[in-house]
Write a protein that holds these residues in place. Structure first.
Motif, PDB file in Angstrom:
ATOM      1  N   SER A 198      -0.503  -4.611  -2.944  1.00  0.00           N
ATOM      2  CA  SER A 198       0.359  -3.749  -1.868  1.00  0.00           C
ATOM      3  C   SER A 198       0.956  -4.561  -1.019  1.00  0.00           C
ATOM      4  O   SER A 198       0.676  -5.625  -0.293  1.00  0.00           O
ATOM      5  N   ARG A 199       2.371  -4.198  -0.643  1.00  0.00           N
ATOM      6  CA  ARG A 199       3.116  -4.741   0.313  1.00  0.00           C
ATOM      7  C   ARG A 199       2.455  -4.619   1.872  1.00  0.00           C
ATOM      8  O   ARG A 199       2.041  -3.496   1.929  1.00  0.00           O
ATOM      9  N   ASN A 200       2.362  -5.560   2.409  1.00  0.00           N
ATOM     10  CA  ASN A 200       1.834  -5.545   3.828  1.00  0.00           C
ATOM     11  C   ASN A 200       2.992  -5.950   4.816  1.00  0.00           C
ATOM     12  O   ASN A 200       3.165  -7.518   5.106  1.00  0.00           O
ATOM     13  N   GLY A 201       3.775  -5.149   5.278  1.00  0.00           N
ATOM     14  CA  GLY A 201       4.776  -5.694   6.080  1.00  0.00           C
ATOM     15  C   GLY A 201       5.942  -6.103   5.233  1.00  0.00           C
ATOM     16  O   GLY A 201       6.097  -5.997   3.946  1.00  0.00           O
ATOM     17  N   PHE A 202       6.849  -6.778   5.682  1.00  0.00           N
ATOM     18  CA  PHE A 202       8.358  -6.999   4.960  1.00  0.00           C
ATOM     19  C   PHE A 202       7.914  -8.058   3.785  1.00  0.00           C
ATOM     20  O   PHE A 202       8.212  -7.966   2.574  1.00  0.00           O
ATOM     21  N   GLN A 203       7.312  -9.285   4.353  1.00  0.00           N
ATOM     22  CA  GLN A 203       7.182 -10.292   3.251  1.00  0.00           C
ATOM     23  C   GLN A 203       5.647 -10.482   2.928  1.00  0.00           C
ATOM     24  O   GLN A 203       5.129 -11.319   2.042  1.00  0.00           O
ATOM     25  N   GLY A 204       4.839  -9.974   3.535  1.00  0.00           N
ATOM     26  CA  GLY A 204       3.291 -10.080   3.399  1.00  0.00           C
ATOM     27  C   GLY A 204       2.899  -9.001   2.337  1.00  0.00           C
ATOM     28  O   GLY A 204       3.473  -8.366   1.619  1.00  0.00           O
ATOM     29  N   TRP A 205       1.602  -9.484   1.776  1.00  0.00           N
ATOM     30  CA  TRP A 205       0.912  -8.624   0.742  1.00  0.00           C
ATOM     31  C   TRP A 205      -0.558  -8.705   1.036  1.00  0.00           C
ATOM     32  O   TRP A 205      -0.954  -9.430   1.857  1.00  0.00           O
ATOM     33  N   THR A 206      -1.199  -7.629   0.456  1.00  0.00           N
ATOM     34  CA  THR A 206      -2.574  -7.620   0.439  1.00  0.00           C
ATOM     35  C   THR A 206      -3.087  -6.989  -0.805  1.00  0.00           C
ATOM     36  O   THR A 206      -2.583  -6.227  -1.633  1.00  0.00           O
ATOM     37  N   CYS A 207      -4.567  -7.161  -0.983  1.00  0.00           N
ATOM     38  CA  CYS A 207      -5.344  -6.286  -2.162  1.00  0.00           C
ATOM     39  C   CYS A 207      -5.889  -5.302  -1.657  1.00  0.00           C
ATOM     40  O   CYS A 207      -6.794  -5.364  -0.848  1.00  0.00           O
ATOM     41  N   VAL A 208      -5.742  -4.281  -2.224  1.00  0.00           N
ATOM     42  CA  VAL A 208      -6.332  -2.971  -1.893  1.00  0.00           C
ATOM     43  C   VAL A 208      -7.289  -2.289  -2.874  1.00  0.00           C
ATOM     44  O   VAL A 208      -7.178  -2.452  -4.002  1.00  0.00           O
ATOM     45  N   ASN A 209      -8.366  -1.879  -2.478  1.00  0.00           N
ATOM     46  CA  ASN A 209      -9.377  -1.324  -3.362  1.00  0.00           C
ATOM     47  C   ASN A 209      -8.859  -0.059  -3.853  1.00  0.00           C
ATOM     48  O   ASN A 209      -8.212   0.816  -3.144  1.00  0.00           O
ATOM     49  N   THR A 210      -9.370   0.319  -5.115  1.00  0.00           N
ATOM     50  CA  THR A 210      -8.816   1.680  -5.775  1.00  0.00           C
ATOM     51  C   THR A 210     -10.266   2.469  -5.830  1.00  0.00           C
ATOM     52  O   THR A 210     -11.312   1.793  -6.286  1.00  0.00           O
ATOM     53  N   THR A 211     -10.002   3.775  -5.723  1.00  0.00           N
ATOM     54  CA  THR A 211     -11.207   4.538  -5.895  1.00  0.00           C
ATOM     55  C   THR A 211     -12.157   4.447  -7.402  1.00  0.00           C
ATOM     56  O   THR A 211     -13.158   4.352  -7.603  1.00  0.00           O
ATOM     57  N   SER A 212     -11.077   3.795  -8.439  1.00  0.00           N
ATOM     58  CA  SER A 212     -11.569   3.856  -9.610  1.00  0.00           C
ATOM     59  C   SER A 212     -10.269   3.096 -10.420  1.00  0.00           C
ATOM     60  O   SER A 212      -8.978   3.403  -9.991  1.00  0.00           O
ATOM     61  N   THR A 213     -10.405   2.302 -11.284  1.00  0.00           N
ATOM     62  CA  THR A 213      -9.591   1.526 -12.246  1.00  0.00           C
ATOM     63  C   THR A 213      -8.785   2.509 -13.203  1.00  0.00           C
ATOM     64  O   THR A 213      -9.533   3.593 -13.558  1.00  0.00           O
ATOM     65  N   CYS A 214      -7.667   2.354 -13.269  1.00  0.00           N
ATOM     66  CA  CYS A 214      -6.829   3.444 -14.147  1.00  0.00           C
ATOM     67  C   CYS A 214      -7.105   3.313 -15.637  1.00  0.00           C
ATOM     68  O   CYS A 214      -6.700   4.052 -16.470  1.00  0.00           O
ATOM     69  N   GLY A 215      -7.644   1.841 -15.780  1.00  0.00           N
ATOM     70  CA  GLY A 215      -8.036   1.565 -17.338  1.00  0.00           C
ATOM     71  C   GLY A 215      -6.769   0.872 -17.809  1.00  0.00           C
ATOM     72  O   GLY A 215      -5.697   0.845 -17.294  1.00  0.00           O
ATOM     73  N   PRO A 216      -6.806   0.336 -19.006  1.00  0.00           N
ATOM     74  CA  PRO A 216      -5.801  -0.271 -19.580  1.00  0.00           C
ATOM     75  C   PRO A 216      -4.573   0.527 -19.917  1.00  0.00           C
ATOM     76  O   PRO A 216      -4.792   1.553 -20.321  1.00  0.00           O
ATOM     77  N   GLY A 217      -3.352  -0.015 -19.731  1.00  0.00           N
ATOM     78  CA  GLY A 217      -2.264   0.609 -20.143  1.00  0.00           C
ATOM     79  C   GLY A 217      -1.675   1.485 -19.046  1.00  0.00           C
ATOM     80  O   GLY A 217      -0.979   2.492 -19.268  1.00  0.00           O
ATOM     81  N   ARG A 218      -2.465   1.664 -17.946  1.00  0.00           N
ATOM     82  CA  ARG A 218      -1.976   2.668 -16.944  1.00  0.00           C
ATOM     83  C   ARG A 218      -1.954   2.385 -15.639  1.00  0.00           C
ATOM     84  O   ARG A 218      -2.512   1.064 -15.459  1.00  0.00           O
ATOM     85  N   ILE A 219      -1.173   2.995 -14.710  1.00  0.00           N
ATOM     86  CA  ILE A 219      -0.788   2.192 -13.334  1.00  0.00           C
ATOM     87  C   ILE A 219      -0.796   3.507 -12.512  1.00  0.00           C
ATOM     88  O   ILE A 219      -0.585   4.737 -12.761  1.00  0.00           O
ATOM     89  N   ARG A 220      -1.316   3.047 -11.335  1.00  0.00           N
ATOM     90  CA  ARG A 220      -1.657   4.227 -10.433  1.00  0.00           C
ATOM     91  C   ARG A 220      -0.282   4.355  -9.541  1.00  0.00           C
ATOM     92  O   ARG A 220       0.305   3.104  -8.860  1.00  0.00           O
ATOM     93  N   TRP A 221       0.266   5.366  -9.321  1.00  0.00           N
ATOM     94  CA  TRP A 221       1.332   5.704  -8.782  1.00  0.00           C
ATOM     95  C   TRP A 221       1.108   6.112  -7.150  1.00  0.00           C
ATOM     96  O   TRP A 221      -0.073   6.224  -6.906  1.00  0.00           O
ATOM     97  N   SER A 222       2.217   6.469  -6.414  1.00  0.00           N
ATOM     98  CA  SER A 222       2.106   6.497  -5.085  1.00  0.00           C
ATOM     99  C   SER A 222       1.218   7.615  -4.685  1.00  0.00           C
ATOM    100  O   SER A 222       0.892   8.029  -3.630  1.00  0.00           O
ATOM    101  N   ASP A 223       1.130   8.894  -5.726  1.00  0.00           N
ATOM    102  CA  ASP A 223       0.529  10.024  -5.439  1.00  0.00           C
ATOM    103  C   ASP A 223      -1.091   9.950  -5.675  1.00  0.00           C
ATOM    104  O   ASP A 223      -1.853  10.883  -5.552  1.00  0.00           O
ATOM    105  N   GLY A 224      -1.563   8.584  -6.236  1.00  0.00           N
ATOM    106  CA  GLY A 224      -2.957   8.475  -6.320  1.00  0.00           C
ATOM    107  C   GLY A 224      -3.332   8.644  -7.586  1.00  0.00           C
ATOM    108  O   GLY A 224      -4.524   8.372  -8.349  1.00  0.00           O
ATOM    109  N   ARG A 225      -2.620   9.221  -8.586  1.00  0.00           N
ATOM    110  CA  ARG A 225      -2.738   9.524  -9.987  1.00  0.00           C
ATOM    111  C   ARG A 225      -2.348   8.305 -10.804  1.00  0.00           C
ATOM    112  O   ARG A 225      -1.699   7.535 -10.468  1.00  0.00           O
ATOM    113  N   CYS A 226      -3.179   8.167 -12.098  1.00  0.00           N
ATOM    114  CA  CYS A 226      -2.865   7.201 -13.030  1.00  0.00           C
ATOM    115  C   CYS A 226      -1.920   7.680 -14.147  1.00  0.00           C
ATOM    116  O   CYS A 226      -2.201   8.752 -14.706  1.00  0.00           O
ATOM    117  N   TYR A 227      -0.803   6.980 -14.462  1.00  0.00           N
ATOM    118  CA  TYR A 227       0.038   7.310 -15.536  1.00  0.00           C
ATOM    119  C   TYR A 227       0.087   6.276 -16.656  1.00  0.00           C
ATOM    120  O   TYR A 227       0.215   5.112 -16.313  1.00  0.00           O
TER     121      TYR A 227
END
Length: 323
Positions: A198-227
């Protein structure tokens, strides 16, 4: 001279870039005197009226012309001569504007929306201009490591506020710069399993924990759902966009979701090589709404920051007291 220019500025409305006929006369006189007796940057920054105008233009994500006080887009021709771009002066105390050259190796001016790079005029945000950037690291054994394609993934030719042109991770396409390598935000990237970058400020970044992994072939969108992500066999070098599963296209209006439907079953995510402006695609900021209540369930705008947000971050770094 300073008092004349102060009077010129104070005679204008702080909420407009337009001048009255009297102000224009003062402008011409002021500019004429500037050409005869130019001020140093320190003298110019000492003018409270000019400093205020710089801040006003910054709030519009623009820069103030030092002669006319007009606001112009950064890296545009602005009030400069042909073959120049207006940028922020990195060495100026008040971050005033200045003009820098924007010409090819033959001295020909680059057209608007183009940047001089390696002696030629290239389109701003060009992908092809970066194809020879980072072609992989030589092992010293006469072999290439094959990292070239990965190293230049997500990079576009861009100019910063100070006019410096380089191939950088395209923030407006949702890429995060990690030591020169671009990763799509909200994917695992260099993070551990169960985390997303996840972006942290303009040029920074950080790793954020997810409540659960989306699984292969899926991505977590900004609404928290996996698509589900439609894979093309290659890493995405563009921007991830939402598509309606039913049509396989961008929805022209919000999709109505019934009580027995799941939003994540109605949309998928696909790599879009050409950026689509959601403002021109959707009639509302929502991609999906609840049929019974009208509640917005999914925004059409992806998790990536828009270019305007990136500029605002940059300006806020220069004038943090105004943000």
């Amino acid at each position: 001279l300073p008092s004349l220019c102060v009077c010129l500025y104070l005679g204008t409305s702080p909420n407009t870039d337009m001048f009255s006929s009297t102000d224009r006369l003062y402008t011409l006189l002021c500019l004429a005197l500037v050409s005869v007796e130019p001020r140093s940057w320190s003298e110019e920054c000492a003018l409270e009226s000019y400093r205020n105008r710089i801040k006003q233009c910054f709030k519009q994500l623009k820069v103030a012309d030092r002669g006319t006080f007009e606001c112009f887009e950064v890296n545009s021709k602005g009030g400069c001569e042909k073959g120049n771009r207006m940028v922020v002066d990195e060495n100026s105390e008040c971050k005033a504007s200045k003009c820098i050259e924007n010409k090819d190796k033959n001295g020909e001016p680059c057209p608007e929306e183009q940047l001089a790079y390696n002696g030629v005029c290239e389109l701003s945000n060009s992908k092809s201009a970066c194809k020879n950037t980072g072609l992989g690291k030589n092992t010293g054994l006469g072999k290439n490591t094959g990292l070239g394609k990965r190293e230049r993934l997500g990079k576009r030719l861009q100019a910063d506020l100070f006019g410096k042109v380089s191939c950088r991770c395209a923030l407006d396409l949702g890429f995060v710069d990690v030591d020169g390598t671009c990763y799509q935000e909200y994917q695992q990237g260099p993070c551990k399993a169960g985390q997303q970058i996840s972006r942290n400020g303009f040029q920074g970044w950080t790793c954020v924990n997810t409540t659960s992994t989306c699984g292969p072939g899926r991505i977590r969108w900004s609404d928290g759902r996996c698509y589900q992500v439609e894979q093309s066999g290659e890493m995405c070098d563009g921007r991830y966009e939402l598509y309606e599963v039913k049509t396989g296209k961008y929805p022209m209006k919000p999709v109505q979701v019934t009580d027995n439907e799941q939003v994540e079953d109605l949309f998928n995510v696909k790599c879009a090589s050409v950026r689509v402006n959601s403002v021109g695609t959707f009639n509302s900021p929502c991609a999906a709404v609840a049929k019974t209540t009208g509640e917005c369930l999914l925004t059409s705008k992806g998790p990536q920051q828009e270019e305007e947000d990136n500029l605002r971050d940059l300006f806020c770094n220069l004038i943090p007291d105004e943000c």
